[in-house]
Every structure is written in C-alpha cells, then in structure tokens.
Design a protein around this motif. Structure first.
Motif, PDB file in Angstrom:
ATOM      1  N   CYS A  17       0.700  -1.130   0.007  1.00  0.00           N
ATOM      2  CA  CYS A  17       0.013   0.046  -0.012  1.00  0.00           C
ATOM      3  C   CYS A  17       0.883   1.262   0.018  1.00  0.00           C
ATOM      4  O   CYS A  17       1.774   1.457   0.884  1.00  0.00           O
ATOM      5  N   GLY A  18       0.640   2.189  -0.726  1.00  0.00           N
ATOM      6  CA  GLY A  18       1.549   3.488  -0.919  1.00  0.00           C
ATOM      7  C   GLY A  18       1.428   4.318   0.235  1.00  0.00           C
ATOM      8  O   GLY A  18       2.036   5.153   0.615  1.00  0.00           O
ATOM      9  N   GLY A  19       0.177   4.189   0.995  1.00  0.00           N
ATOM     10  CA  GLY A  19       0.030   5.082   2.181  1.00  0.00           C
ATOM     11  C   GLY A  19       0.319   4.292   3.500  1.00  0.00           C
ATOM     12  O   GLY A  19       1.307   5.206   4.248  1.00  0.00           O
ATOM     13  N   ALA A  68       1.539   8.458   0.181  1.00  0.00           N
ATOM     14  CA  ALA A  68       1.027   8.014  -1.283  1.00  0.00           C
ATOM     15  C   ALA A  68       1.603   8.841  -2.100  1.00  0.00           C
ATOM     16  O   ALA A  68       1.741   8.594  -3.321  1.00  0.00           O
ATOM     17  N   LEU A  69       1.621  10.256  -2.024  1.00  0.00           N
ATOM     18  CA  LEU A  69       1.721  11.231  -3.119  1.00  0.00           C
ATOM     19  C   LEU A  69       3.586  11.178  -3.221  1.00  0.00           C
ATOM     20  O   LEU A  69       4.035  10.969  -4.487  1.00  0.00           O
ATOM     21  N   ALA A  79       0.828   2.661 -10.155  1.00  0.00           N
ATOM     22  CA  ALA A  79      -0.422   2.296  -9.975  1.00  0.00           C
ATOM     23  C   ALA A  79      -1.271   3.236  -9.001  1.00  0.00           C
ATOM     24  O   ALA A  79      -2.444   3.170  -9.111  1.00  0.00           O
ATOM     25  N   LEU A  80      -0.492   4.063  -8.326  1.00  0.00           N
ATOM     26  CA  LEU A  80      -1.235   5.197  -7.400  1.00  0.00           C
ATOM     27  C   LEU A  80      -1.829   6.217  -8.129  1.00  0.00           C
ATOM     28  O   LEU A  80      -2.725   6.967  -7.679  1.00  0.00           O
ATOM     29  N   ALA A  81      -1.638   6.316  -9.333  1.00  0.00           N
ATOM     30  CA  ALA A  81      -2.068   7.267 -10.188  1.00  0.00           C
ATOM     31  C   ALA A  81      -3.836   7.177 -10.297  1.00  0.00           C
ATOM     32  O   ALA A  81      -4.271   8.347 -10.325  1.00  0.00           O
TER      33      ALA A  81
END
Length: 298
Positions: A17-19, A68-69, A79-81
């Motif tokens: 998870c990006g966050g 995430a950013l 993939a977070l875009a």
C-alpha cells in the motif's frame, strides 16, 4: 522502455500500500478513506499570494496521503495514479460547483454548479491544465507524476458524465530553483514570471471551462504563477484554482505515448474559437498543507 516496464510491473505486482505499507495492495481501504473520504474543501494558504484563484483540495498533506503522493512521485509507484486521480477529480467537481454561479448564463452556458442533476453540466469539455514541472525533474524521476494524475482525473470525470481532457498548455521559460526549503516569499520570487503559455495554445479552449491542476499546494505560489500566465493571454477570463497533479513535458512513459495519440485533439483545443475567449474557472489539487484547511473560511 523503462517507463513501460515500470507501468507493467506496478499494475501486475503491487508490492505494498502506498499509504501505510500493507502488503499486496495498491492503496488499502483505510488509506483510500484518508485520501478522499472527508470530501474536497476550499483551501487558502497563509499568507495568500496575490492572484491566487479559489483552490479546492481533496485531502490534507499528512500521514497516509503524504506517503502515497511521495510513493507515486519519487518512488515511481505508478499504480497510485488511479486513486490519486479519483481524488483530484473530486476536487475538480467541487471547484466547478463553487464556480457555477459566476458563469451561469454566459454565452448560453449551463451552470457548472447547482442541483444534483445539473451540477456538472458544462458548455464544453473541462480542460485540465497542469502546472508544469521542470524538464530536468521529469528526467530525473523517469516520469511526470502531475500529468499522469491529471490524465487519471480526466478519465474519472468522463466516467461520471463530465466531459474532460488534459491540455499541457503551460511551460517554464526560464530556470526555476528547487522549491524545497524556500519560504512563501522566496517561492513567489523564484517563480515570478517563470511560466508562459506554450506556442499554439494562446487560446486554450473557447467555450469550455479551464481548471488549473497540481498534485500539491503548500504556499500557493505555483498556482498563482500559473494563473498569472493564463491571464496574460488575450481574452483570458476570471481564474479560480483546484489542486491536483499535472505537468507539461513529454517523457519516455505511457503518458507520453498517450499524448502522441491525442495530439490532433490537443492541437484543435489549442486553436480556440473565433472569439478567443478563455474561460478559466478554478484550480484543484490532490492535497494541501493542513494549515490551508484550518484557514478555510467558507
């Protein structure tokens, strides 16, 4: 090739998870809620730079949202875009609603804001104009995070019935120093007069609303300079702002290939109409500093 391979591996094999780092997910449910669950808000930096249009942001730049950013921008978690673009699209919708009263009736247009059924009906395609990154920054990262999120936001808007497309109409015309570590006054000086409308895009899109977008707003200096550059064009209208990501330069990535496919449509958009009226409605960002939310006086 590097950008293409990174696109593929991120989509097929999301590592975490990006966050929050939870394994085997692009962005977990808790972090998605942090990104857009509270709903977009009008934000204002302190001090507020002259010429800054009304800005809407999807989330506070803190904790999971900040992680995430940064994962998308600096570590290439492409993939977070998608989820970041969805959040930006929400900020764009909020800006269009807020701008509805100003533009109702102009040139026969249907209001941007209002009741649920007609809240996002617009007189032409919503044009997302990203704040540009420096070429050297795009080369160093291997991709352009702001523009990538802008394309994702445009897709999210179209899926909900809002006609939208991306036009990278702004470019840097001189060297700009790295903004990190600069205070609000220094950022204004650093960016003053740095942006210009690219040749061929002087009339962005007559008959349709223009929305300035970026991924993050801290002092508001970048959005204020982008608004100045657009206003400097003949026929430009009143400007407001929504923060989300986007950029102007073409890189060796999937987004650059998409730009080539859409080149003819973008050139038609740049041509504008006979009257040359540019309707710049607002600006949107994915995130803004927590202080900008605290000073919200809507």
């Amino acid at each position: 090739m590097r950008g293409w391979w990174q696109d593929l591996t991120d989509l097929v094999l999301p590592a975490e998870c990006g966050g929050c780092g939870r394994p085997r997910t692009v962005l977990c449910a808790r972090c998605r809620t942090a990104l857009g669950g509270a709903g977009p808000r009008r934000v204002r930096p302190v001090p507020e730079p002259a010429g800054l249009p009304p800005v809407h942001a999807a989330a506070r730049y803190a904790d999971e949202v900040r992680a995430a950013l940064l994962a998308h921008k600096e570590r290439g978690a492409l993939a977070l875009a998608g989820p970041l673009g969805e959040a930006l699209a929400g900020a764009v919708r909020a800006g269009l609603r807020a701008a509805g009263g100003r533009t109702a009736g102009a040139r026969g247009a249907v209001p941007y804001g209002g009741a649920a059924a007609g809240a996002h009906r617009v007189p032409g395609a919503v044009l997302l104009v990203p704040v540009p990154s420096a070429r050297r920054t795009v080369r160093a990262r291997g991709h352009d995070p702001a523009r990538r999120i802008a394309f994702a936001a445009a897709g999210a808007l179209r899926r909900t019935g809002v006609p939208a497309r991306v036009l990278p109409a702004l470019r840097q015309r001189r060297y700009v120093a790295d903004q990190s570590g600069l205070d609000s006054r220094q950022r204004l000086v650093n960016l003053a007069g740095a942006l210009v409308v690219a040749p061929g895009c002087g009339r962005l899109l007559s008959g349709g609303p223009v929305v300035l977008v970026d991924d993050l707003m801290t002092t508001g200096a970048s959005l204020a300079e982008a608004a100045r550059a657009v206003r400097a064009e003949p026929g430009a209208g009143a400007v407001s702002s929504i923060s989300g990501p986007a950029s102007v330069y073409r890189g060796e990535t999937g987004e650059g290939r998409g730009e080539q496919r859409n080149g003819a449509a973008r050139r038609r958009a740049c041509a504008g109409g006979a009257d040359g009226i540019v309707d710049v409605v607002c600006a949107a960002v994915v995130a803004a500093s927590p202080d900008a939310f605290e000073m919200n006086r809507n």
